[in-house]
Design an enzyme around this catalytic site. Structure first.
Site, PDB file in Angstrom:
ATOM      1  N   ARG A 273      29.139   3.988 -52.827  1.00 32.22           N
ATOM      2  CA  ARG A 273      28.101   4.898 -52.325  1.00 32.22           C
ATOM      3  C   ARG A 273      26.799   4.160 -52.017  1.00 32.22           C
ATOM      4  NH1 ARG A 273      28.362   9.329 -57.072  1.00 32.22           N
ATOM      5  NH2 ARG A 273      28.726   7.427 -58.266  1.00 32.22           N
TER       6      ARG A 273
ATOM      7  N   ASP B  94      32.339   1.568 -56.825  1.00 35.67           N
ATOM      8  CA  ASP B  94      31.469   2.599 -56.279  1.00 35.67           C
ATOM      9  C   ASP B  94      30.952   2.114 -54.937  1.00 35.67           C
ATOM     10  OD1 ASP B  94      29.601   4.611 -55.860  1.00 35.67           O
ATOM     11  OD2 ASP B  94      28.971   4.667 -57.963  1.00 35.67           O
TER      12      ASP B  94
HETATM   13  N1  LIG Z   1      37.251   6.907 -55.993  1.00 38.02           N
HETATM   14  C1  LIG Z   1      37.243   7.909 -56.877  1.00 38.02           C
HETATM   15  N2  LIG Z   1      36.256   8.813 -56.787  1.00 38.02           N
HETATM   16  C2  LIG Z   1      36.246   9.810 -57.687  1.00 38.02           C
HETATM   17  C3  LIG Z   1      37.211   9.929 -58.703  1.00 38.02           C
HETATM   18  N3  LIG Z   1      36.907  11.029 -59.438  1.00 38.02           N
HETATM   19  C4  LIG Z   1      35.802  11.563 -58.901  1.00 38.02           C
HETATM   20  N4  LIG Z   1      35.390  10.827 -57.850  1.00 38.02           N
HETATM   21  C5  LIG Z   1      34.205  10.974 -57.005  1.00 38.02           C
HETATM   22  O1  LIG Z   1      33.093  10.547 -57.772  1.00 38.02           O
HETATM   23  C6  LIG Z   1      31.927  11.163 -57.283  1.00 38.02           C
HETATM   24  C7  LIG Z   1      31.161  11.741 -58.454  1.00 38.02           C
HETATM   25  O2  LIG Z   1      30.602  10.733 -59.113  1.00 38.02           O
HETATM   26  P1  LIG Z   1      30.668  10.564 -60.696  1.00 38.02           P
HETATM   27  O3  LIG Z   1      30.959   9.150 -60.956  1.00 38.02           O
HETATM   28  O4  LIG Z   1      31.542  11.620 -61.309  1.00 38.02           O
HETATM   29  O5  LIG Z   1      29.298  10.917 -61.190  1.00 38.02           O
HETATM   30  P2  LIG Z   1      28.009  10.246 -60.781  1.00 38.02           P
HETATM   31  O6  LIG Z   1      27.677  11.060 -59.600  1.00 38.02           O
HETATM   32  O7  LIG Z   1      28.086   8.767 -60.608  1.00 38.02           O
HETATM   33  O8  LIG Z   1      27.090  10.477 -62.057  1.00 38.02           O
HETATM   34  P3  LIG Z   1      26.534  11.850 -62.626  1.00 38.02           P
HETATM   35  O9  LIG Z   1      25.230  12.048 -61.947  1.00 38.02           O
HETATM   36  O10 LIG Z   1      26.385  11.620 -64.074  1.00 38.02           O
HETATM   37  O11 LIG Z   1      27.540  12.903 -62.295  1.00 38.02           O
HETATM   38  C8  LIG Z   1      32.378  12.202 -56.270  1.00 38.02           C
HETATM   39  O12 LIG Z   1      32.170  11.686 -54.965  1.00 38.02           O
HETATM   40  C9  LIG Z   1      33.863  12.348 -56.553  1.00 38.02           C
HETATM   41  O13 LIG Z   1      34.612  12.672 -55.388  1.00 38.02           O
HETATM   42  C10 LIG Z   1      38.230   8.949 -58.769  1.00 38.02           C
HETATM   43  O14 LIG Z   1      39.091   8.949 -59.627  1.00 38.02           O
HETATM   44  N5  LIG Z   1      38.197   7.967 -57.821  1.00 38.02           N
END
Ligand SMILES: Nc1nc2c(ncn2[C@@H]2O[C@H](COP(=O)(O)OP(=O)(O)OP(=O)(O)O)[C@@H](O)[C@H]2O)c(=O)[nH]1
Ligand SMILES: [Zn+2]
Length: 355
Positions: A289, A287
């Site tokens: 972010r 992650d």
């Molecule tokens: N690198 C990567 N990013 C992904 C993938 N699938 C979804 N994403 C990204 O993951 C992000 C969403 O985060 P999530 O991990 O689904 O959820 P979260 O935001 O951490 O947690 P919640 O608040 O519970 O939804 C978005 O930016 C999506 O584009 C993947 O397979 N790989």
């Protein structure tokens, strides 16, 4: 009259340098020239080679996949063989062909000298949402190349961007007829982020809130591979029903790696790797972010306490650490399908999501 106020600050030079890497130009960091492998052209490769021995910098995550020991902790520096061409460099940087063209050593690691310039360049490549693989050469910088001091570059990369409100207007939504969209612009040249304010949340009580990371595939196209689209619409619907709330739409596509890299990750997932393994093979962390943004945006909106809609305890913890009181975590569970069930299982098992 001095020209100094017209000249770029370190933050501005960094924003420019990010653009340089994206268009294939090298940047100079403390006597090391570095260019992103992803955007390198044969002509630039030849020009860099003429300056001295080439060194390829990769993150420890990518090195792990290539079975190279991380001699510099979070990164490796490898001597580029004299016969290595662009194809070799691309195969080192990009895991797309790892399975049908495994990169075999022995690789010759460079252990002498300071790894800090390479570290700064890799950070810069990541922040430009390029594959974290940088071709470097120790050389004085030719005129016209952006120059950055390594230590300050690294410090600047981890600095929290300052967000400036740019514009806001009423925006009636299907889920909430009374809503307002705010656009905030970071001072580091990065992507703008948005806040959707629904109704007029009472700032003296915890506000129903959601930090949503951009997902073009899920939010816009209705991809079945993730839960993002349904989460986005469920959150807006809940806020519309409650009459108030705030949804932060953070432009951190693909958990911060950008859409191109997310599609590379999807291609790896089609080869059998899970979402976390795919990020690692590309050279990224699980992650990438920066959730400090979310806390800063809430503060900008005058919101200090939230009921956070999320299944991700890391988001709760990050907000708390950055001065936002999370009085309640509101689960945001959406339906499973045969395409996203494995992804959701991995989020629960490896990323601590409560699903
Ligand atoms: N690198 C990567 N990013 C992904 C993938 N699938 C979804 N994403 C990204 O993951 C992000 C969403 O985060 P999530 O991990 O689904 O959820 P979260 O935001 O951490 O947690 P919640 O608040 O519970 O939804 C978005 O930016 C999506 O584009 C993947 O397979 N790989
Ligand atoms: Zn998604």
């Amino acid at each position: 009259m001095t020209a100094a106020p017209l000249l770029p600050t370190l933050a501005e030079t960094l924003a420019r340098a990010r653009a340089d890497l994206r268009i294939g130009l090298p940047v100079a960091v403390d006597g090391t020239l570095g260019a992103a492998v992803e955007t390198l052209t044969p002509a630039r490769l030849a020009a860099l080679r003429a300056l001295g021995p080439l060194v390829l910098a990769l993150t420890a995550r990518r090195a792990e996949t290539l079975k190279i020991g991380p001699y510099d902790g979070d990164l490796v520096r490898l001597a580029v063989p004299p016969a290595a061409d662009l194809d070799w460099l691309r195969a080192m940087a990009d895991p797309a062909r790892d399975l049908d063209r495994p990169m075999k050593g022995p690789f010759s690691a460079v252990r002498s000298g300071d790894a800090t310039p390479a570290r700064g360049l890799l950070g810069l490549a990541k922040s430009a949402q390029l594959l974290p693989a940088v071709l470097t050469v120790a050389s004085p910088s030719p005129a016209g190349i952006n120059q950055l001091p390594a230590g300050l570059l690294i410090e600047q990369l981890s600095r929290e961007a300052l967000l400036v409100p740019v514009a806001a207007a009423g925006l009636p939504l299907a889920a909430a007829p009374v809503a307002r969209l705010h656009v905030l612009r970071p001072d580091d040249g990065g992507a703008e982020h948005y806040a959707v304010e629904i109704g007029t949340p009472d700032r003296d009580a915890p506000v129903l809130a959601r930090l949503h990371s951009a997902c073009f595939t899920g939010d816009v196209l209705g991809s079945l591979k993730c839960d993002c689209g349904p989460q986005l619409y469920a959150a807006l619907a809940a806020m519309g029903e409650a009459g108030a709330g705030v949804l932060l739409y953070l432009n951190q596509e693909g958990r911060g790696i950008g859409l191109a890299n997310k599609m590379r990750a999807y291609a790896l997932q089609a080869q059998g790797f899970d979402t976390v393994e795919a990020n690692h093979r590309l050279g990224f962390e699980d992650d990438e972010r920066d959730f400090r943004l979310g806390a800063a945006m809430l503060r900008q909106l005058g919101i200090g306490q939230v009921r956070l809609m999320t299944n991700n305890p890391a988001k709760v913890e990050m907000l708390q650490r950055h001065g936002i009181a999370v009085t309640e975590r509101v689960p945001l569970i959406t339906p499973r399908n045969r395409h996203n069930t494995g992804y959701l299982d991995v989020k629960a098992a490896k990323s601590g999501h409560l699903l």
